[in-house]
Enzyme design. Structure first.
Site, PDB file in Angstrom:
ATOM      1  N   ASP A 468       2.511   6.919   8.450  1.00 13.09           N
ATOM      2  CA  ASP A 468       2.245   5.533   8.072  1.00 13.09           C
ATOM      3  C   ASP A 468       3.401   5.068   7.192  1.00 13.09           C
ATOM      4  O   ASP A 468       4.164   5.887   6.678  1.00 13.09           O
ATOM      5  CB  ASP A 468       0.917   5.470   7.318  1.00 13.09           C
ATOM      6  N   ASP A 667      -2.284   7.595   4.081  1.00 11.16           N
ATOM      7  CA  ASP A 667      -3.001   7.565   2.804  1.00 11.16           C
ATOM      8  C   ASP A 667      -4.130   6.553   2.738  1.00 11.16           C
ATOM      9  O   ASP A 667      -4.798   6.437   1.724  1.00 11.16           O
ATOM     10  CB  ASP A 667      -2.019   7.284   1.660  1.00 11.16           C
ATOM     11  N   ASP A 671      -5.875   4.930   8.213  1.00 11.73           N
ATOM     12  CA  ASP A 671      -5.243   6.120   8.793  1.00 11.73           C
ATOM     13  C   ASP A 671      -6.258   7.202   9.166  1.00 11.73           C
ATOM     14  O   ASP A 671      -5.913   8.165   9.847  1.00 11.73           O
ATOM     15  CB  ASP A 671      -4.241   6.729   7.796  1.00 11.73           C
TER      16      ASP A 671
END
Length: 791
Positions: A468, A667, A671
């Site tokens: 990410d 995080d 996700d």
């Protein structure tokens, strides 16, 4: 009420789930061990009742505070309700100490405590070993040199050896015989099955040969008597006890990392009361919201937020990062980290089991008790191996008895016992659990938390890493970059209106805009009818004007014509910023750019990951232009922008379908689906609980460098497990045939049962010792040394 009945109500009595005391024994109320009142030297009387203890230490603790161990409402916090489990079979769990019904090994506390006394079984085996070692040596010397003693007949020698060896076998070796019988009853053959049968065969045969020698044919006689093997039985018991002592001591070191983590927490905190006074209180008395003073050089007591002061804090003991972190007002701090030279006042945010340290300890303990896929093979092999050894011992007995040289049946007994004793399925069973236990502790010291053993085994095979952007490659704390005003508006006015509108938003981008407006001392107006439109932006009324702040789609909804101004936003996005349009009463007023800075370590880490052979793919919900700008700066292999949570998971599944081994690092809540779908999910420790619960690996610091450490630990651990398994297989593959006598026809060599017992004991110890080497394994970029335990 007798003492046994009274103890049954204590924390380790039979009613609590611990093992039921054997007939004639009582429970030590302090440690929960079975004690024979007739043989114990440690007793105490309290309230008219007699209590018996396994050691002077337990007696002293009882006398100091009897009610602590007798009152069911105030049990010893280090022992009450403690769950014990088997290091080889974590599915075996019970309250209180005992032995594993599958492998016979001593159970260990599931969660070690700093207050743990010496392992009760270690203490018990030590007593049995040292009390009977002189007897074993005496019977060994008598068997070897007794025929040189004048006036001592062969029959008398046999009887003396029987008297000397009986306490060794029937008392010191009793736990092994009990476990042997239990393994046969439960249908779980293990190491103690082989030891028990071997010792019982040697001792039982010798007793019959001594008591009724006429039952044996002349071919069984040597030097005037039927051959007896009391020395073999006694020495095997002593050597097995020695091996167990060495193994138990070595196994106790595998929990050193958890004890080190537990020892990091300070025992007290300095609380600032509402009236301004200060007092030192136990850490257990700290509540959420308490104001706590952290003086220079002290440890931060609990997780919280700095509300006063400035200092640098060494977080290396939890994150593995050697560089101290600067902390000012508003910064979060982690309990058990070391304060530098500044003074701080913090507000307690998380206490007890909710702190980062407590969660780390729980994760490490959980991972230590999990089973690696490699262990399944060892378990299957160990089960059939014991059956094969029993068959080999029977075959050895008859082959030597029927076809061996004279005295054939003497050789038959000795070699069959050697086969039984030398085989060690325990070494097979310990091969991977010991490596996992040590590795997870070492990883925690480096700021890497593995949820289970499977993650450790798989991580080294990863060839593709999906990351990410926000919070993973970037700081996750957007900072204001620029306000561009269009016709009829000033830049500060655009910023002031946007900040007034964003007062009602909790979005990180909004925080950056509001913070910049406050820094410039701009005056905020009250916002009315505030509305957050998911995926588009925010709307509201400020000072009688209708405002909208968001993306192109939101501008279209409110009728604001972007026109040629789209190029301005695109240029800002090309620089890696998120660009938001501001419309006032349906008219485009300006663009605000907020950038999330790339982490300082990201570029170097990406280079190292590339060097390690990984393909790096970024998948982010941000616009594609912004995503490409960040990817270009970092040299990523592939970029996906404007992806939804389900899109990230679909990307991971597509890569897996292509045959790639995929890890996902993120995080946020968005996700979580991809983290769960990946072969290995890696959560940033600075992120959300949802992300961490979906991942198999958590990086405490939230830094991608932790992935390099995790891969290094994974490779070292799997290598160590393979070494252990290879040694265990090789040892048994060579040991059993040698014990059966395959070298005798060529070299005339036979293996004594006593040498076999020594080899068997040392094999398990060597496996544990090799696993302990992982505690000092080099990890790239990690803080050197072990966890420091200071108060």
């Amino acid at each position: 009420m007798n003492s046994h009945d009274h103890h049954a109500h204590g924390p380790h009595g039979c009613c609590s789930g611990a093992a039921v005391p054997a007939s004639g024994t009582v429970i030590d109320p302090v440690c929960g061990m079975q004690v024979d009142p007739a043989t114990s030297q440690h007793h105490a009387r309290h309230d008219g009742e007699d209590y018996h203890f396994c050691s002077a230490r337990c007696r002293e603790r009882f006398i100091a505070d009897p009610d602590k161990y007798l009152s069911p409402s105030e049990p010893d916090p280090a022992l009450a309700g403690a769950t014990y489990t088997c290091p080889m079979h974590p599915e075996v769990r019970q309250v209180g100490p005992g032995t594993c019904p599958i492998c016979g090994m001593a159970l260990e506390p599931e969660m070690p405590s700093l207050d743990d006394e010496e392992n009760p079984e270690l203490r018990d085996f030590s007593r049995r070993f040292w009390w009977t070692l002189p007897l074993s040596l005496a019977v060994l010397l008598l068997a070897m040199f007794g025929h040189y003693l004048p006036g001592l007949s062969p029959t008398a020698r046999s009887w003396i050896e029987l008297v000397l060896s009986a306490p060794v076998v029937l008392w010191a070796g009793w736990p092994f015989l009990e476990r042997c019988v239990a393994s046969i009853r439960s249908g779980n053959p293990n190491m103690f099955t082989l030891i028990g049968i071997g010792v019982a065969a040697a001792f039982g045969y010798s007793v019959v040969a001594t008591v009724a020698p006429d039952l044996f044919p002349a071919s069984f006689r040597e030097m005037g008597r039927v051959g007896v093997y009391f020395e073999a039985a006694a020495v095997i018991v002593s050597l097995t006890l020695l091996g167990q002592l060495l193994e138990l001591r070595a196994r106790s070191k595998t929990s050193a990392a958890i004890k080190g983590l537990l020892g990091l927490a300070p025992k007290e905190a300095r609380r600032i009361n509402d009236d301004g006074s200060e007092e030192d209180i136990p850490l257990t008395h700290v509540h959420v919201g308490d104001r706590l003073r952290v003086r220079p050089g002290e440890k931060v007591p609990v997780d919280g937020e700095v509300i006063e002061g400035r200092s640098s804090i060494d977080e290396s003991m939890l994150t593995g990062e050697p560089v101290p972190v600067e902390k000012t007002v508003g910064a979060s701090v982690i309990g058990a980290t070391q304060n530098g030279t500044g003074a701080l006042v913090i507000r307690a945010g998380k206490v007890g089991a909710d702190t980062v340290l407590s969660q780390i300890v729980q994760l490490v303990a959980q991972a230590q008790r999990s089973r690696a896929p490699m262990q399944r093979m060892a378990d299957k092999v160990a089960f059939w191996f014991v059956l094969a050894v029993l068959a080999a011992a029977v075959a050895t007995f008859f082959v030597w008895g029927l076809f061996g040289p004279e005295p054939a049946w003497t050789f038959a007994v000795l070699n069959a016992v050697s086969v039984l004793i030398i085989a060690c399925p325990c070494a097979l069973g310990l091969a991977t659990p010991m490596s996992i236990m040590v590795a997870t502790g070492r990883a925690a010291q480096a700021g890497v938390l593995f949820r289970d053993a499977e993650a450790i085994e798989q991580l080294r095979t990863i060839d593709t890493l999906v990351v990410d952007k926000t919070g993973t490659l970037t700081e996750g704390r957007p900072a204001f970059q620029q306000a561009v005003a269009f016709e009829g508006f000033a830049a500060d006015e655009v910023l002031r209106l946007a900040a007034s509108l964003d007062q009602g938003s909790e979005h990180p981008l909004a925080d950056a805009i509001v913070a910049e407006a406050r820094r410039r001392d701009l005056v905020f107006d009250t916002v009315e009818d505030f509305d957050s439109v998911t995926g588009l932006g925010v709307r509201g009324i400020v000072d009688g004007r209708t405002l909208a702040l968001g993306n192109t789609a939101l501008m279209q909804q409110v009728g604001a014509d972007i026109g040629s101004h789209a190029d301005v936003a695109e240029r800002l996005r090309g620089q890696g910023a998120s660009a938001m349009f501001l419309a006032v009463d349906g008219r485009l007023a300006g663009v605000i750019a907020v950038a999330d800075p790339i982490k300082a370590s990201a570029a170097a880490t990406i280079d190292e990951l590339h060097a390690a052979g990984l393909r790096i793919i970024m998948a982010t919900g941000d616009g594609l232009t912004t995503a490409r700008a960040v990817a270009g700066k970092l040299g990523l292999d592939e970029v996906h922008g404007e992806v939804r949570p389900q899109d990230k998971a679909a990307l991971v599944n597509r890569l897996k379908a292509e045959g790639r081994r995929v890890a996902m690092a993120g995080d946020g809540i968005n996700d979580a689906p991809a983290l769960a779908a990946a072969d290995v999910g890696i959560a940033m420790g600075t992120g959300t609980d949802v992300a961490m619960s979906s991942a198999q690996v958590t990086l405490v610091k939230g830094d991608l460098r932790g992935i390099l450490r995790a891969r290094a630990i994974s490779a070292a651990t799997v290598g160590n497990m393979k070494q252990n398994l290879s040694f265990a297989f090789l040892y048994n593959a060579l040991g059993v045939p040698i014990a059966a006598g395959v070298l005798y026809p060529v070299f005339g060599l036979l293996l004594s049962p006593m040498i076999a017992a020594l080899a068997m004991s040392l094999s398990s110890v060597s496996v544990v010792a090799n696993a302990l080497r992982l505690a000092k394994a080099p990890i790239p970029g990690a803080n050197p040394g072990t966890v420091r335990s200071t108060t």
